[in-house]
Write an enzyme that holds these catalytic residues in place. Structure first.
Site, mmCIF file in Angstrom:
data_model
loop_
_atom_site.group_PDB
_atom_site.id
_atom_site.type_symbol
_atom_site.label_atom_id
_atom_site.label_comp_id
_atom_site.label_asym_id
_atom_site.label_seq_id
_atom_site.Cartn_x
_atom_site.Cartn_y
_atom_site.Cartn_z
ATOM 1 N N LYS A 85 -36.648 20.321 -59.487
ATOM 2 C CA LYS A 85 -37.487 21.509 -60.092
ATOM 3 C C LYS A 85 -38.712 22.023 -60.144
ATOM 4 O O LYS A 85 -39.581 22.694 -60.061
ATOM 5 C CB LYS A 85 -36.046 22.612 -60.238
ATOM 6 N N ASP A 86 -39.370 20.879 -60.835
ATOM 7 C CA ASP A 86 -40.200 21.036 -61.877
ATOM 8 C C ASP A 86 -41.366 20.531 -61.064
ATOM 9 O O ASP A 86 -43.055 20.225 -60.712
ATOM 10 C CB ASP A 86 -40.616 20.405 -63.348
ATOM 11 N N ARG A 134 -34.702 34.197 -63.485
ATOM 12 C CA ARG A 134 -33.992 34.810 -63.836
ATOM 13 C C ARG A 134 -34.227 35.763 -64.498
ATOM 14 O O ARG A 134 -33.514 36.471 -64.970
ATOM 15 C CB ARG A 134 -33.801 33.691 -65.493
HETATM 16 N N1 LIG Z 1 -39.222 22.799 -66.861
HETATM 17 C C1 LIG Z 1 -37.992 22.876 -67.219
HETATM 18 C C2 LIG Z 1 -35.997 21.925 -66.462
HETATM 19 N N2 LIG Z 1 -36.488 21.552 -65.598
HETATM 20 C C3 LIG Z 1 -34.850 20.785 -65.942
HETATM 21 C C4 LIG Z 1 -34.612 21.654 -66.356
HETATM 22 C C5 LIG Z 1 -32.901 20.774 -66.272
HETATM 23 C C6 LIG Z 1 -32.350 19.764 -65.306
HETATM 24 C C7 LIG Z 1 -31.910 20.111 -64.245
HETATM 25 O O1 LIG Z 1 -32.877 21.540 -63.443
HETATM 26 O O2 LIG Z 1 -32.382 18.724 -63.600
HETATM 27 C C8 LIG Z 1 -35.076 22.619 -67.523
HETATM 28 C C9 LIG Z 1 -34.685 23.157 -68.269
HETATM 29 C C10 LIG Z 1 -33.573 24.629 -67.876
HETATM 30 O O3 LIG Z 1 -34.737 24.860 -66.887
HETATM 31 O O4 LIG Z 1 -32.517 24.714 -68.126
#
Ligand SMILES: NCc1[nH]cc(CCC(=O)O)c1CC(=O)O
Length: 308
Positions: A85-86, A134
């Site tokens: 997702k990043d 969110r």
């Molecule tokens: N950069 C934040 C990030 N990137 C991935 C996750 C969670 C793990 C995922 O989505 O696989 C998170 C933390 C969150 O959103 O609570």
């Protein structure tokens, strides 16, 4: 810099979650290719360095991935492990996602000291999150809520909750699960109707150089077909919308037999307008499903939200 014949250098951020995710990838690689040696290379990203500003203030894409991609392009590492997702939906021409691991539950959870659900939180409760996605969706349900910017890794955010800086925080279930944080009595899973996940939330992606044919072949063994289909549709949706980190966008695809079902939304940060829809299509064409939904939402008002 060339890698030695049987050593693979795996790039990762240095956060607890990134290291746990990398270990997950390593475990599979070691089982499948025990004669290789593996070196974990920790790389600090912009998102790790600039910790005091809300992400939209820092702007730009790839805050948590760019430096890993530079290391791949410079031949300093052979694989980069990301929370998918990043990872921006447009990759450098020379790179590709060589594997996506089986997805964790993609939902978001509300964590509070009392275990209160969204409807039980006190009037004007402070919610710790820096995610506009969110914020927009929770504000749509509880317009009275206040949002406090909450940066940092998962343990840091939990500490801020424990210090009373907010009444609740919102995190991805996947991060808590991978970190082995059992918050059962203090968290409630947010339904997708209330909080649709970020594109590719819960999925781990392994990025490599396209020219690295041998590694591409090796990674085929790690690639989960269902997750690959889901994130392909979701990422096509996001790419087609052209959304940055300033406009709340959410999507979730599910595979049902030979069909892929995609739900997506575009919102204004205050949660006053949410343009939401669903599309489905054959699993043979996941990108088309994402593009079709994006086109429809653009025509139904998302264009106005995205172009501001
Ligand atoms: N950069 C934040 C990030 N990137 C991935 C996750 C969670 C793990 C995922 O989505 O696989 C998170 C933390 C969150 O959103 O609570």
């Amino acid at each position: 810099m060339r890698r030695s014949k049987c050593c693979l250098r795996i790039g990762t951020r240095g956060s607890d979650l990134a290291l746990v995710q990398t270990e997950q990838v390593l475990q599979i690689l070691r089982e499948r290719w025990p004669h290789y040696t593996y070196e974990v290379v920790k790389i600090k990203t912009t998102g790790d360095k600039v910790r005091n500003l809300a992400l939209p203030r820092i702007g730009g894409k790839g805050l948590f991935t760019k430096e890993l991609e530079i290391a791949l392009l410079e031949g300093k590492i052979d694989l980069a492990v990301h929370s998918l997702k990043d990872l921006p939906t447009e990759l450098p021409e020379e790179l590709c996602v060589g594997a996506v691991l089986p997805r964790e539950h993609p939902g978001d959870v509300l964590v509070s000291l009392t275990g209160a659900g969204l409807e039980d939180l006190p009037e004007r409760a402070r919610i710790g999150t820096s995610s506009l996605r969110r914020q927009a969706q929770l504000k749509a349900v509880r317009p009275d809520l206040n949002f406090v910017s909450l940066r940092g890794n998962v343990p840091t955010r939990l500490r801020k909750l424990e210090r009373g800086e907010c009444e609740a925080i919102v995190l991805a279930w996947a991060g808590l699960k991978r970190l082995g944080l059992d918050l059962t009595r203090r968290m409630t899973l947010l339904s997708y109707k209330v909080c649709l996940p970020a594109v590719a939330q819960g999925a781990i992606g392994v990025e490599i150089r396209k020219e690295d044919r041998k590694l591409r072949k090796m990674l085929e063994a790690l690639d989960d077909p269902t997750t690959r289909l889901e994130v392909t549709a979701e990422r096509a949706f996001l790419r087609w919308l052209g959304g940055g980190c300033h406009v709340p966008i959410a999507a979730l695809a599910r595979v049902a037999g030979t069909e892929i079902l995609l739900e997506g939304l575009v919102a204004d940060p205050e949660g006053r307008r949410i343009i939401r829809g669903q599309e489905s299509g054959p699993t043979a064409y996941p990108e088309e499903v994402g593009i079709r939904l994006a086109e429809r939402l653009l025509q139904e008002g998302a264009e106005e939200l995205l172009r501001g």
